[in-house]
Design an enzyme around this catalytic site. Sequence first.
Site, PDB file in Angstrom:
ATOM      1  CB  CYS A   1      -2.654  -6.292   4.973  1.00 51.58           C
ATOM      2  SG  CYS A   1      -2.532  -5.283   3.489  1.00 51.58           S
TER       3      CYS A   1
ATOM      4  CD  GLN B   1      -2.273  -5.495  -1.655  1.00 50.29           C
ATOM      5  OE1 GLN B   1      -3.366  -5.461  -1.112  1.00 50.29           O
ATOM      6  NE2 GLN B   1      -1.150  -5.312  -0.987  1.00 50.29           N
TER       7      GLN B   1
ATOM      8  CB  SER C   1      -9.468  -1.276   2.245  1.00 52.47           C
ATOM      9  OG  SER C   1      -8.260  -1.443   1.511  1.00 52.47           O
TER      10      SER C   1
ATOM     11  CG  HIS D   1      -6.267  -1.931   5.149  1.00 57.93           C
ATOM     12  ND1 HIS D   1      -5.735  -2.530   6.272  1.00 57.93           N
ATOM     13  CD2 HIS D   1      -5.806  -2.660   4.085  1.00 57.93           C
ATOM     14  CE1 HIS D   1      -5.002  -3.567   5.901  1.00 57.93           C
ATOM     15  NE2 HIS D   1      -5.027  -3.662   4.589  1.00 57.93           N
TER      16      HIS D   1
ATOM     17  CB  CYS E   1      -5.667 -11.065   1.788  1.00 56.04           C
ATOM     18  SG  CYS E   1      -6.393  -9.417   1.617  1.00 56.04           S
TER      19      CYS E   1
END
Length: 393
Positions: free
Chosen positions: A92, A152, A248, A349, A379
């Site tokens: 990311c 995640q 996101s 995102h 992150c």
Amino acid sequence: MTRRAVIIDLVRTPFGRARPDGALAPMHPVDLYAHVLDALVQRNDFDPALIEDVITGCVLQVGEQAANIGRQAVLAAGLPESVPAVSLDRKCGSAQQAVDFAAQGVIAGAHDLVIAGGVEMMSRVPMKANRLDRDNLGPRFAARYPDGLVGQGISAELIAAHWNLSRDDMDAYALRSHQRAAAAEDSGSTARDIASIDVEGNTVDRDEGLRRNSTLEKLGGLPPAFESERMQARFPGINWSVTAGNSSQVTDGAGAVLIAEESTASRLGLTPRAAVTHFAVVGDNPLMMLTGPIPATRKLLARAGLALGAVDAFEVNEAFASVVLAWQKELGADPERVNVHGGAIALGHPVGASGTRLLGNLLRILEETNGRYGLQTMCESGGMANATLIERL
């Protein structure tokens, strides 16, 4: 002579929902990235042959995003064939890492004029498309983590549990993201960064993911997104509260930043907006995975010799509401200085490109408030994070 890396300009596409009928879905990712490269050059009066590298973040470098997408986009944009490019993957944080590498290269004397950016077309190259066997990471990895790591979303649940963040906390934060993003769009602030794009005869000039009609009631009605019997058995103490609404959005998008050595900018008549001054990158617990912004922020501030209160604006990527809320709670940051114009919960995102969107927001917030210092942190999958400090000029 001390060299300083300065940001001249930043351009991004509107962000589109990553689904077959998404606003940007018909675009090839090379063309999408080429669009922002071309827009960045057109907005600034300089000879593109002076660009010494195009450093590009892209996470899923397979299919249409393979073959060093940065170089293909340079050529598709019509830039001189002499302009090289490289593509990188720090999950990311890829576009932010591209900015960091570009600025570091300028400071070190490797570049005088460079573009950093990123692209991700998640509607065309889906998540995990680059993982042939996501559970087989080799016997030595398995020996160190015999129970395996988690996705995640589960990490976001573990963070919420560790920092005692409630479902109400996370939903309220998610609503705030949409409200802040809507206010920034309505004020005209967001438009400064966006290069509108024609997609099959339709002009796309706004972020598609923003939900202006979102309410706490609607957010509260969404089911937990990552709860399963297997995860319930592994983590029996979890109060499952991470939903699609406080996470996101999966998104298409691209962005690019023009970075120059300060005296080169002056010689070319380019006006700097900010200097990129300090950098930090960390590894952290890969099971919690998304806690890295906390040590990354601490490391960056220590390196810069700044107190947290000296920073005027923060951009902490909204991978999940729990990530930002845990960061705020752990560091004691002023919430009114964090993600002032909303974040990825509202805007989306596109993993390889998000760093440019965060940087754009940070620059505009500093300019709109006459702030001096801005800090950006992301992150990253695998338990990593990077942090970057900029100083408005």
